[in-house]
Design a protein around this motif. Sequence first.
Motif, PDB file in Angstrom:
ATOM      1  N   UNK A 106       0.836  -1.066  -0.184  1.00 60.08           N
ATOM      2  CA  UNK A 106       0.029   0.116   0.069  1.00 60.08           C
ATOM      3  C   UNK A 106       0.869   1.377   0.019  1.00 60.08           C
ATOM      4  N   UNK A 107       1.860   1.366  -0.657  1.00 57.23           N
ATOM      5  CA  UNK A 107       2.542   2.561  -1.011  1.00 57.23           C
ATOM      6  C   UNK A 107       3.550   2.641  -0.036  1.00 57.23           C
ATOM      7  N   UNK A 108       3.765   1.788   0.845  1.00 60.43           N
ATOM      8  CA  UNK A 108       4.547   1.858   2.008  1.00 60.43           C
ATOM      9  C   UNK A 108       5.294   0.600   2.652  1.00 60.43           C
ATOM     10  N   UNK A 141      26.193   6.757   9.773  1.00 64.02           N
ATOM     11  CA  UNK A 141      25.641   5.533   9.301  1.00 64.02           C
ATOM     12  C   UNK A 141      24.863   5.504   7.864  1.00 64.02           C
ATOM     13  N   UNK A 142      24.865   4.469   7.189  1.00 62.48           N
ATOM     14  CA  UNK A 142      24.254   4.523   5.942  1.00 62.48           C
ATOM     15  C   UNK A 142      22.925   3.717   5.792  1.00 62.48           C
ATOM     16  N   UNK A 143      22.091   4.188   5.261  1.00 66.83           N
ATOM     17  CA  UNK A 143      20.903   2.950   4.729  1.00 66.83           C
ATOM     18  C   UNK A 143      20.579   2.764   3.365  1.00 66.83           C
ATOM     19  N   UNK A 144      19.929   1.750   3.196  1.00 68.92           N
ATOM     20  CA  UNK A 144      19.577   1.348   1.810  1.00 68.92           C
ATOM     21  C   UNK A 144      18.099   0.748   1.855  1.00 68.92           C
ATOM     22  N   UNK A 145      17.202   1.197   1.049  1.00 72.95           N
ATOM     23  CA  UNK A 145      15.934   0.505   1.110  1.00 72.95           C
ATOM     24  C   UNK A 145      15.741  -0.434  -0.261  1.00 72.95           C
ATOM     25  N   UNK A 146      15.596  -1.768   0.144  1.00 75.69           N
ATOM     26  CA  UNK A 146      15.800  -2.604  -1.080  1.00 75.69           C
ATOM     27  C   UNK A 146      14.353  -3.219  -1.008  1.00 75.69           C
ATOM     28  N   UNK A 169       8.941   7.136  -1.551  1.00 80.56           N
ATOM     29  CA  UNK A 169      10.251   6.873  -0.730  1.00 80.56           C
ATOM     30  C   UNK A 169      10.360   8.332   0.161  1.00 80.56           C
ATOM     31  N   UNK A 170       9.879   9.250  -0.046  1.00 72.09           N
ATOM     32  CA  UNK A 170       9.789  10.185   0.882  1.00 72.09           C
ATOM     33  C   UNK A 170       9.719  10.264   2.270  1.00 72.09           C
ATOM     34  N   UNK A 171       8.649   9.569   2.948  1.00 69.41           N
ATOM     35  CA  UNK A 171       8.586   9.224   4.230  1.00 69.41           C
ATOM     36  C   UNK A 171       9.410   8.476   4.790  1.00 69.41           C
ATOM     37  N   UNK A 172       9.779   7.427   3.978  1.00 70.16           N
ATOM     38  CA  UNK A 172      10.825   6.252   4.533  1.00 70.16           C
ATOM     39  C   UNK A 172      12.144   6.854   4.551  1.00 70.16           C
ATOM     40  N   UNK A 173      12.496   7.281   3.325  1.00 72.57           N
ATOM     41  CA  UNK A 173      14.239   7.669   3.380  1.00 72.57           C
ATOM     42  C   UNK A 173      14.483   9.089   4.034  1.00 72.57           C
ATOM     43  N   UNK A 174      13.331  10.098   3.776  1.00 73.95           N
ATOM     44  CA  UNK A 174      13.786  11.238   4.317  1.00 73.95           C
ATOM     45  C   UNK A 174      13.134  11.504   5.870  1.00 73.95           C
TER      46      UNK A 174
END
Length: 230
Positions: A106-108, A141-146, A169-174
């Motif tokens: 659902x877009x999240x 730290x680094x992060x990556x959304x796969x 990706x805005x709410x997750x990454x940012x």
Amino acid sequence: MAGKKVLIIYAHQEPKSFNGSLLKIAVEELTKQGCSVTVSDLYAMHFEPRATRNDIVGPLHNSKAFNYGVETWEAYKRGGLSKDVVEEQKKVQEADLLIFQFPLFWFSMPAILKGWMDRVLVQGFAYDLSKAYDGGLLQGKLSLFSFTTGGPQEIYSKEGISGDIRCILWPMQHGIMHFCGVKVLEPHISYAPERVSEEKRKEMLTAWSQRLKSLWKEEPIDCSPAWYFK
């Protein structure tokens, strides 16, 4: 890169799924590089996604009106968070890289992963109101959304029915990672693996493996609204 510590937060119910294959490749490739890899398999752990009074050990700061944000902040300062939260925070604290592996729901992110974010990244540990974004408490730290999608790539564009994937990706990454001071690498998106040929799925897995080989040479994205909405 040898000596680096990686935490993979994995949110899928089935080990034999495409997400499970992506996880397996990441563990194998990063371990081969000499990294220390830890996996938080949220479904296998029966991770509790609900943010409740049970996350605080001992008396509440204000027993008359429960405020989760305030109570977890106060509990963190006195070492009074629940054991499972503390264990995850320790993994995060030790990690150089956080990889989030999941199917897009659902877009999240799946609820169990959002619950991990809610319960683990509390004020005092991951951020403070005066120390957020570039000043967040998880700097360095680094992060990556796969993640995988249900629909093909063309629908996740500015012209597509689902809109630009960067908006998702805005709410997750940012809103989460950057807010906590974590730098963000380009996301790795596997579009509609259940709707393509076996050959195409193998190509997707190979692409992930190849990217991981040079991952430590990558530069983080520009963590600004322009990256998402330009």
